[in-house]
Write a protein that holds these residues in place. Structure first.
Motif, PDB file in Angstrom:
ATOM      1  N   GLY A  14       8.513  20.177  28.191  1.00 12.02           N
ATOM      2  CA  GLY A  14       8.191  18.822  28.598  1.00 12.02           C
ATOM      3  C   GLY A  14       6.781  18.456  28.204  1.00 12.02           C
ATOM      4  N   GLY A  15       6.548  17.279  28.035  1.00  7.91           N
ATOM      5  CA  GLY A  15       5.235  16.807  27.666  1.00  7.91           C
ATOM      6  C   GLY A  15       5.082  16.722  26.171  1.00  7.91           C
ATOM      7  N   LYS A  16       3.969  16.433  25.848  1.00 12.28           N
ATOM      8  CA  LYS A  16       3.630  16.190  24.447  1.00 12.28           C
ATOM      9  C   LYS A  16       3.375  17.508  23.721  1.00 12.28           C
ATOM     10  N   PRO A  17       3.909  17.685  22.526  1.00 11.52           N
ATOM     11  CA  PRO A  17       3.618  18.926  21.807  1.00 11.52           C
ATOM     12  C   PRO A  17       2.182  18.917  21.268  1.00 11.52           C
ATOM     13  N   LYS A  18       1.515  20.042  21.386  1.00  8.78           N
ATOM     14  CA  LYS A  18       0.133  20.153  20.911  1.00  8.78           C
ATOM     15  C   LYS A  18       0.127  20.352  19.404  1.00  8.78           C
ATOM     16  N   GLY A  19      -1.002  19.999  18.796  1.00 12.38           N
ATOM     17  CA  GLY A  19      -1.119  20.175  17.353  1.00 12.38           C
ATOM     18  C   GLY A  19      -1.203  21.640  16.970  1.00 12.38           C
ATOM     19  N   LYS A  20      -0.953  21.882  15.728  1.00  9.38           N
ATOM     20  CA  LYS A  20      -0.992  23.263  15.247  1.00  9.38           C
ATOM     21  C   LYS A  20      -2.436  23.739  15.177  1.00  9.38           C
ATOM     22  N   LYS A  21      -2.669  24.932  15.655  1.00  8.38           N
ATOM     23  CA  LYS A  21      -4.018  25.514  15.592  1.00  8.38           C
ATOM     24  C   LYS A  21      -4.158  26.269  14.284  1.00  8.38           C
ATOM     25  N   MET A  22      -5.244  25.968  13.592  1.00  8.81           N
ATOM     26  CA  MET A  22      -5.500  26.665  12.347  1.00  8.81           C
ATOM     27  C   MET A  22      -6.706  27.580  12.548  1.00  8.81           C
ATOM     28  N   SER A  23      -6.577  28.820  12.175  1.00  9.37           N
ATOM     29  CA  SER A  23      -7.647  29.776  12.313  1.00  9.37           C
ATOM     30  C   SER A  23      -8.009  30.276  10.908  1.00  9.37           C
ATOM     31  N   THR A  24      -9.333  30.420  10.639  1.00 10.48           N
ATOM     32  CA  THR A  24      -9.747  30.897   9.325  1.00 10.48           C
ATOM     33  C   THR A  24     -10.279  32.312   9.426  1.00 10.48           C
ATOM     34  N   HIS A  25     -10.041  33.064   8.413  1.00  6.62           N
ATOM     35  CA  HIS A  25     -10.587  34.419   8.311  1.00  6.62           C
ATOM     36  C   HIS A  25     -11.245  34.531   6.937  1.00  6.62           C
TER      37      HIS A  25
END
Length: 168
Positions: A14-25
């Motif tokens: 339920g609720g709004k889906p969160k944006g995709k988290k991008m992680s850099t290495h």
């Protein structure tokens, strides 16, 4: 070089889906290699300072008496070095010396040496540092010998009588 890792968005509760988290290495290996290559290059390409040393001519160990020259009393010029940059000098061989005090530098011992060298070209300077004189003073007096182009000088031990004269 670098990776971008993706993680899924939020949960579906339920609720709004969160944006995709991008992680850099970031892979630091090439930068470290470059740093060491530059460091090695600059170390090998740099010219280091040459050590500065004063030339000291030491006498030979075996000297024949016939090769030695007698020093005239009038040609002897003795410099006594004491504590607190104290410098005394006298002319002659030390029988009842007339001590005079001066300082290091152009208006001091350098001027005295130049005047004395004009009147006595075969003058021999006897440098006698006491135990209380500083290493800096010895270097200063050798510098004065080089500046005045003194050809005949020697550093010898100070006598007990001369040490007493320095204390007065």
């Amino acid at each position: 070089m670098s990776d971008v890792q993706q993680s899924s968005g939020g949960s579906k509760k339920g609720g709004k889906p969160k944006g995709k988290k991008m992680s850099t290495h970031i892979d630091m290996t090439p930068m470290v290699d470059l740093a060491f290559l530059l460091l090695t290059f600059f170390m090998l390409a740099t010219t280091f300072n040459k050590p500065k040393a004063m030339e000291v001519a030491m006498p030979e160990d075996k000297v024949d008496k016939k090769d030695q020259q007698e020093l005239a009393k009038e040609d002897a010029f003795t410099i006594l070095m004491g504590e607190n940059d104290k410098i005394l000098y006298y002319i002659g061989m030390g029988e009842n010396p007339q001590l005079e005090q001066t300082n290091y530098g152009p208006d001091g011992i350098r001027k005295v040496l130049m005047e004395r060298m004009r009147s006595r070209p075969k003058m021999m300077v006897l440098i006698k540092p006491s135990d209380k004189s500083k290493y800096k003073n010895i270097v200063d007096i050798f510098d004065e010998m080089n500046i005045t182009k003194m050809k005949r000088y020697a550093m010898i031990d100070i006598t007990k009588q001369e040490e007493k004269l320095l204390e007065k």
